[in-house]
Design a protein around this motif. Structure first.
Motif, PDB file in Angstrom:
ATOM      1  N   ALA A  35     -15.014 -14.109 -44.654  1.00 59.31           N
ATOM      2  CA  ALA A  35     -15.386 -15.028 -44.060  1.00 59.31           C
ATOM      3  C   ALA A  35     -13.874 -15.560 -43.317  1.00 59.31           C
ATOM      4  O   ALA A  35     -14.496 -15.802 -41.559  1.00 59.31           O
ATOM      5  CB  ALA A  35     -16.201 -15.377 -44.619  1.00 59.31           C
ATOM      6  N   ASN A  36     -12.757 -15.297 -43.524  1.00 57.44           N
ATOM      7  CA  ASN A  36     -12.248 -15.818 -42.857  1.00 57.44           C
ATOM      8  C   ASN A  36     -11.383 -14.941 -42.250  1.00 57.44           C
ATOM      9  O   ASN A  36     -10.544 -15.628 -40.403  1.00 57.44           O
ATOM     10  CB  ASN A  36     -10.170 -15.963 -43.817  1.00 57.44           C
ATOM     11  CG  ASN A  36     -10.949 -17.169 -44.612  1.00 57.44           C
ATOM     12  OD1 ASN A  36     -11.661 -18.200 -44.284  1.00 57.44           O
ATOM     13  ND2 ASN A  36      -9.966 -17.194 -45.647  1.00 57.44           N
ATOM     14  N   LYS A  37     -11.768 -13.546 -41.230  1.00 56.43           N
ATOM     15  CA  LYS A  37     -11.561 -12.812 -40.763  1.00 56.43           C
ATOM     16  C   LYS A  37     -10.185 -12.899 -40.037  1.00 56.43           C
ATOM     17  O   LYS A  37      -9.897 -13.012 -39.215  1.00 56.43           O
ATOM     18  CB  LYS A  37     -13.405 -12.750 -39.062  1.00 56.43           C
ATOM     19  CG  LYS A  37     -13.898 -13.019 -39.721  1.00 56.43           C
ATOM     20  CD  LYS A  37     -14.900 -12.966 -38.931  1.00 56.43           C
ATOM     21  CE  LYS A  37     -16.571 -13.388 -39.070  1.00 56.43           C
ATOM     22  NZ  LYS A  37     -17.222 -12.895 -37.888  1.00 56.43           N
ATOM     23  N   ASN A  38      -9.072 -12.536 -41.066  1.00 51.75           N
ATOM     24  CA  ASN A  38      -7.667 -12.230 -41.485  1.00 51.75           C
ATOM     25  C   ASN A  38      -7.225 -11.241 -41.257  1.00 51.75           C
ATOM     26  O   ASN A  38      -7.495 -10.922 -42.776  1.00 51.75           O
ATOM     27  CB  ASN A  38      -7.147 -13.267 -40.864  1.00 51.75           C
ATOM     28  CG  ASN A  38      -6.832 -13.913 -41.964  1.00 51.75           C
ATOM     29  OD1 ASN A  38      -6.413 -13.197 -43.215  1.00 51.75           O
ATOM     30  ND2 ASN A  38      -7.100 -15.075 -42.036  1.00 51.75           N
ATOM     31  N   ALA A  39      -6.657 -10.071 -41.681  1.00 54.42           N
ATOM     32  CA  ALA A  39      -6.051  -8.972 -41.970  1.00 54.42           C
ATOM     33  C   ALA A  39      -5.214  -9.271 -42.969  1.00 54.42           C
ATOM     34  O   ALA A  39      -5.658  -8.792 -44.176  1.00 54.42           O
ATOM     35  CB  ALA A  39      -4.765  -8.406 -41.174  1.00 54.42           C
ATOM     36  N   LYS A  40      -4.573 -10.555 -43.811  1.00 58.02           N
ATOM     37  CA  LYS A  40      -4.193 -11.110 -44.453  1.00 58.02           C
ATOM     38  C   LYS A  40      -4.731 -11.398 -45.642  1.00 58.02           C
ATOM     39  O   LYS A  40      -5.083 -10.634 -46.699  1.00 58.02           O
ATOM     40  CB  LYS A  40      -3.145 -12.048 -44.157  1.00 58.02           C
ATOM     41  CG  LYS A  40      -2.483 -12.778 -45.647  1.00 58.02           C
ATOM     42  CD  LYS A  40      -1.618 -13.790 -45.413  1.00 58.02           C
ATOM     43  CE  LYS A  40      -0.386 -14.348 -46.564  1.00 58.02           C
ATOM     44  NZ  LYS A  40       0.081 -15.581 -46.449  1.00 58.02           N
TER      45      LYS A  40
END
Length: 640
Positions: A58-63
């Motif tokens: 849900a944070n929607k970042n690659a890491k």
């Protein structure tokens, strides 16, 4: 009615405002009205992974997406999926109604990863070379160690010369030959070249590609392939199913016979699915080494000098094909060709399979040699600035062990099936909790190591999965990991770097004026009493009396008080060195630390060896306040 309602509100407001909800919970921002302060114990469940992964995605970042994939794949926490960072996602979802000051102790599995010992041993072995043996023996040498030139004395010399910048605690697997008898004068083989195909990639369709060799099909499109079976590499050729005529040449690099006395040539062979004689061995003394000139050169057929099997069915076993005398070519440079003439179009077909290994040329000269020698494997450890045999702590499988298993090498997939039985035979009186690091060869050029533990009558491989219980606290910033630092001065049987931190510190400070405070081996000191060799803190009178400040003539109580204080100072020193950037608080929580070490021969205790856990609190820049210590036997001693 409205008057009474207003009056009731005023009364209730007065009552609640008179209550003191401002009692401060150390380390947390103050909230006025905690209602649901929890103190829970929770065991992490498999379905909780989905909750954390969903929150990460849900944070929607690659890491965070990559971390979610790792967590889903491993089904447990690891360095790449850190519970300290990820558990708050679960706790926020599970304890959404909890109030600040709540705490939850979570028990979960952690994929620790293989320890540095087995990782260090899972590397290519150091193979003792002819030049290494020559270093030990001199110009007239044998390619083996003997009682007079023992491995224990010789290998450290070789590793010191050949291993650049070794680090303390480094391991090396060493492969060498040993003879129980001393060498005698005799005719010996002086190697010209040898090829066993083990150092090259192998597999179906992988062509033999060796520097300065030629592998060419002059009529078709196949070649000699570098194959592997039972962890052994070899060269193989066959016209089976090629639907073509083949003339495949595998030509050695140039063999320089200048100055040779009695040169010879030999190889090992396997023949399978025999249909016709397809292999011939040829020698040329006018080939120039160029692929385009193969047919222009003169090649002499010397196949009759060898024994090439013709099995009625199936495959033969590995055997020497015999030896070719090259005396006729003394003083010349020659090439030797393995010529395969196959035909998958004829009737009957010519599609016999040939396999080659241990192709070598050598000269027979007078020298010294041993009657018998055997291949051996031993692990060596770099400790106290020198290489030493690690055979007492590391079990290296020997050639005889592989023979007993019916294998040449042992793959990691096979190991769990073979090693428990091997360890049962080797250590029939193993006690509960006994551990051994086992090194085995997975190929001619690679080793692998596993740690095995004896428990409930069975040897099992250490999975390096730990069950950990961590505490998480709820602050007004959300759930956070309790940042208490935990440092073990010893993990299992191996001391950690904490002991040498103290030894090195004393060497650079107190021992400048009094060198006797550090042992001649450089692995122990007698100011704080830290011994990196045995992994303990010595309270022995004879060790501590080297320190002039030690009350040697005092009472036992005075001596123990002195040593207790010195140990506390050492714990503070370790934390200062290990965590130089520690701050008094992390996320509003007091920074605490627990250091566990083994105290040896405390005269005030009935236990000759006793683990103590020291609790300290960071109170400033590189300042640690001693709080208490707890013995493994339950004794609690608080700071005065």
């Amino acid at each position: 009615m409205n008057k009474y309602i207003l009056l009731l509100v005023i009364i209730l407001t007065g009552i609640f405002s008179s209550c003191d909800y401002n009692d401060r919970f150390d380390g947390f921002d103050e909230l006025s009205r905690p209602k649901n302060v929890l103190q829970e114990n929770y065991t992490f469940a498999a379905e909780d992974i989905a909750t954390i992964a969903k929150a990460l995605n849900a944070n929607k970042n690659a890491k965070d997406s990559a971390t979610a994939k790792i967590l889903n794949a491993d089904k447990m926490f690891s360095e790449a999926a850190d519970a300290k960072l990820l558990m708050p996602y679960l706790l926020a979802a599970r304890y959404y109604s909890a109030d600040v000051k709540s705490s939850v102790k979570v028990t979960y599995d952690f994929k620790e990863g293989r320890n540095k010992v087995v990782t260090n041993l899972s590397t290519a072995p150091y193979v003792v070379t002819e030049s290494d043996y020559k270093l030990i023996w001199g110009d007239n040498f044998v390619t083996a160690f003997t009682p007079s030139k023992s491995p224990e004395k010789s290998i450290p010399v070789i590793l010191t010369k050949n291993v650049a910048s070794p680090k303390e605690g480094m391991f090396k697997n060493v492969e060498y030959y040993y003879s129980a008898e001393e060498p005698v004068t005799t005719i010996v083989e002086s190697k010209i070249f040898e090829e066993d195909f083990d150092s090259h990639p192998a597999g179906s369709g992988v062509l033999v590609a060796i520097d300065a060799w030629i592998n060419k099909d002059l009529k078709g499109s196949i070649g000699w392939q570098n194959r592997t079976y039972s962890n052994n590499n070899y060269a193989q050729v066959s016209s089976y199913n090629t639907k073509a005529v083949n003339d495949v040449r595998l030509i050695t690099k140039v063999i320089d016979l200048t100055g040779m006395n009695s040169p010879k040539f030999t190889f090992d062979i396997v023949v399978g699915n025999f249909t016709a004689s397809c292999l011939s061995i040829e020698v040329s003394d006018n080939f120039d080494g160029k692929e385009s000139n193969i047919t222009a050169a003169t090649w002499k057929d010397v196949t009759s000098s060898f024994t090439i099997p013709q099995p009625a069915s199936g495959y033969t076993t590995w055997a020497s094909a015999g030896t070719l005398d090259l005396k006729a070519y003394k003083g010349k440079k020659v090439y030797i060709s393995f010529k395969y003439s196959g035909d998958d179009t004829s009737t009957p077909k010519k599609t016999t399979t040939y396999q080659l290994d241990n192709v070598r040329a050598f000269d027979e000269i007078m020298g010294i040699d041993v009657k018998n020698k055997e291949l051996q494997y031993t692990a060596y450890k770099y400790r106290n600035a020198k290489w030493q045999s690690a055979a007492d702590s590391v079990v290296s499988l020997q050639p005889a062990d592989y023979d007993a298993m019916g294998l040449k090498f042992l793959t990691t997939a096979q190991a769990p099936n073979f090693l428990p039985a091997f360890l049962r035979l080797k250590f029939p009186f193993a006690q509960e909790g006994f551990t051994k690091t086992v090194v085995y060869k997975t190929s001619a050029t690679a080793c692998y190591a596993d740690e095995y533990i004896f428990s409930k009558g069975t040897w099992s491989a250490n999975t390096f999965v730990l069950t950990i219980t961590d505490q998480f606290l709820l602050s007004n910033q959300g759930w956070v990991f309790d940042p208490t630092l935990h440092f073990l001065l010893k993990k299992g049987k191996e001391p950690t770097d904490g002991y040498m931190m103290v030894v090195n510190y004393v060497a650079a400070h107190q021992a400048i004026a009094n060198p006797a405070l550090v042992s001649s081996y450089g692995d122990s000191e007698f100011y704080y009493g830290f011994n990196a060799n045995y992994g303990n803190i010595t309270y022995r009178d004879k060790d501590r009396s080297i320190d002039p400040a030690y009350p040697a003539s005092g009472t036992i109580q005075e001596k123990v008080a002195f040593m207790d204080q010195r140990t506390i100072e050492a714990m503070q020193l370790i934390l200062t060195l290990k965590y130089p950037d520690a701050q008094p608080q992390v996320n509003g929580i007091d920074q605490m630390a627990e250091v566990t070490g083994l105290i040896y021969s405390n005269p005030s205790s009935n236990n000759s060896n006793e683990n103590w856990t020291y609790t300290l609190q960071c109170v400033g820049n590189k300042e640690w306040k001693y709080i208490q210590r707890v013995s493994e036997y339950g004794t609690i001693e608080k700071a005065e």
